[in-house]
Design a protein around this motif. Structure first.
Motif, PDB file in Angstrom:
ATOM      1  N   UNK A  64       1.250  -0.508   2.512  1.00  0.00           N
ATOM      2  CA  UNK A  64       1.834   1.003   2.387  1.00  0.00           C
ATOM      3  C   UNK A  64       3.054   0.866   1.826  1.00  0.00           C
ATOM      4  N   UNK A  65       3.822  -0.075   2.413  1.00  0.00           N
ATOM      5  CA  UNK A  65       5.376  -0.317   2.171  1.00  0.00           C
ATOM      6  C   UNK A  65       5.482  -0.892   0.615  1.00  0.00           C
ATOM      7  N   UNK A  91     -15.288  -6.747   0.942  1.00  0.00           N
ATOM      8  CA  UNK A  91     -14.021  -6.612   2.250  1.00  0.00           C
ATOM      9  C   UNK A  91     -13.384  -8.051   1.868  1.00  0.00           C
ATOM     10  N   UNK A  92     -12.086  -7.891   2.329  1.00  0.00           N
ATOM     11  CA  UNK A  92     -11.173  -9.163   2.500  1.00  0.00           C
ATOM     12  C   UNK A  92     -10.897  -9.341   3.765  1.00  0.00           C
ATOM     13  N   UNK A 105     -11.974  -5.447   8.421  1.00  0.00           N
ATOM     14  CA  UNK A 105     -11.458  -6.009   7.323  1.00  0.00           C
ATOM     15  C   UNK A 105     -11.115  -4.973   6.202  1.00  0.00           C
ATOM     16  N   UNK A 106     -10.350  -5.335   5.222  1.00  0.00           N
ATOM     17  CA  UNK A 106      -9.809  -4.483   4.037  1.00  0.00           C
ATOM     18  C   UNK A 106     -10.833  -4.309   2.984  1.00  0.00           C
ATOM     19  N   UNK A 107     -11.136  -3.265   2.799  1.00  0.00           N
ATOM     20  CA  UNK A 107     -12.031  -2.841   1.627  1.00  0.00           C
ATOM     21  C   UNK A 107     -11.494  -2.836   0.411  1.00  0.00           C
ATOM     22  N   UNK A 108     -12.317  -3.081  -0.639  1.00  0.00           N
ATOM     23  CA  UNK A 108     -11.788  -3.101  -2.009  1.00  0.00           C
ATOM     24  C   UNK A 108     -11.083  -1.559  -2.400  1.00  0.00           C
ATOM     25  N   UNK A 109     -11.811  -0.702  -1.674  1.00  0.00           N
ATOM     26  CA  UNK A 109     -11.357   0.810  -2.016  1.00  0.00           C
ATOM     27  C   UNK A 109      -9.996   0.950  -1.525  1.00  0.00           C
ATOM     28  N   UNK A 110      -9.796   0.431  -0.237  1.00  0.00           N
ATOM     29  CA  UNK A 110      -8.313   0.656   0.241  1.00  0.00           C
ATOM     30  C   UNK A 110      -7.196  -0.308  -0.618  1.00  0.00           C
ATOM     31  N   UNK A 111      -7.889  -1.358  -0.879  1.00  0.00           N
ATOM     32  CA  UNK A 111      -6.890  -2.333  -1.625  1.00  0.00           C
ATOM     33  C   UNK A 111      -6.605  -1.299  -3.215  1.00  0.00           C
ATOM     34  N   UNK A 113      -6.407   1.649  -3.590  1.00  0.00           N
ATOM     35  CA  UNK A 113      -5.537   2.892  -3.394  1.00  0.00           C
ATOM     36  C   UNK A 113      -4.212   2.344  -3.326  1.00  0.00           C
ATOM     37  N   UNK A 114      -4.078   1.203  -2.737  1.00  0.00           N
ATOM     38  CA  UNK A 114      -2.573   0.681  -2.495  1.00  0.00           C
ATOM     39  C   UNK A 114      -2.040   0.037  -3.979  1.00  0.00           C
ATOM     40  N   UNK A 115      -2.973  -0.276  -4.599  1.00  0.00           N
ATOM     41  CA  UNK A 115      -2.529  -0.917  -6.106  1.00  0.00           C
ATOM     42  C   UNK A 115      -2.397   0.468  -6.913  1.00  0.00           C
ATOM     43  N   UNK A 116      -3.148   1.397  -6.631  1.00  0.00           N
ATOM     44  CA  UNK A 116      -2.680   2.625  -7.561  1.00  0.00           C
ATOM     45  C   UNK A 116      -1.419   3.256  -7.068  1.00  0.00           C
ATOM     46  N   UNK A 117      -1.141   3.304  -6.001  1.00  0.00           N
ATOM     47  CA  UNK A 117       0.326   3.896  -5.457  1.00  0.00           C
ATOM     48  C   UNK A 117       1.289   2.932  -6.060  1.00  0.00           C
ATOM     49  N   UNK A 118       1.206   1.609  -5.984  1.00  0.00           N
ATOM     50  CA  UNK A 118       2.128   0.503  -6.812  1.00  0.00           C
ATOM     51  C   UNK A 118       2.115   0.828  -8.278  1.00  0.00           C
ATOM     52  N   UNK A 119       1.071   1.207  -8.744  1.00  0.00           N
ATOM     53  CA  UNK A 119       1.184   1.468 -10.441  1.00  0.00           C
ATOM     54  C   UNK A 119       1.810   2.588 -10.679  1.00  0.00           C
TER      55      UNK A 119
END
Length: 160
Positions: A64-65, A91-92, A105-111, A113-119
């Motif tokens: 998130x940060x 899942x990672x 674990x961390x799902x590909x969906x969550x990752x 979303x984080x990548x989209x915010x970063x983009x």
């Protein structure tokens, strides 16, 4: 650090894999070797998840940060354990993962979303700063041959 040079982030998360107690140690060793190699490129090098504190809440907080603070160039090398659930979920593993599913674990969906915010943050920053902004994500984990395409589908070419 000047943002002329890339930021290299190693996310090294050795899930507590019951059938291989040395897995965490091997993941950490690989992360340090890769980070050492990239330190020659003058960018900043960080290792995240370097111990068992890399649990779900800590990683979600970090993502998130990170999502709102892009650098001009970034490489993320995520090493550890992964697991696919057919061709629909990936899942990672995290520091306290046992089953590698949606509970620990961390799902590909969550990752994604984080990548989209970063983009989105990179696109905003690119209008304020002259120069291109880029990100390379390397997933060096089990079943990444399923997980990476699932992530890629979240970013159609026309969105780039």
């Amino acid at each position: 650090m000047s943002d002329e040079y890339p930021r290299f982030l190693t996310v090294a998360v050795g899930a507590q894999v019951p059938y291989d107690p040395t897995f965490t140690e091997e993941v950490q060793k690989a992360a340090h070797l890769v980070s050492e190699a990239f330190s020659a490129f003058r960018g900043s090098v960080e290792i995240l998840g370097d111990d068992s504190t890399a649990h779900r809440t800590a990683m979600e907080t970090w993502l998130g940060e990170w999502g709102g603070h892009p650098q001009r160039g970034e490489i993320i090398y995520w090493t550890g354990h992964g697991r696919s659930d057919g061709d629909t979920d990936y899942y990672l593993g995290l520091g306290n993962s046992t089953y590698l599913d949606e509970t620990d674990s961390l799902s590909h969906d969550y990752l994604a979303k984080a990548l989209r915010r970063h983009q989105d943050a990179r696109k905003s920053a690119a209008t304020e700063v002259d120069g291109a902004s880029w990100l390379v994500l390397v997933v060096d984990a089990c079943d990444s041959y399923v997980g990476v395409p699932l992530l890629a589908r979240k970013f159609p070419i026309e969105d780039q």
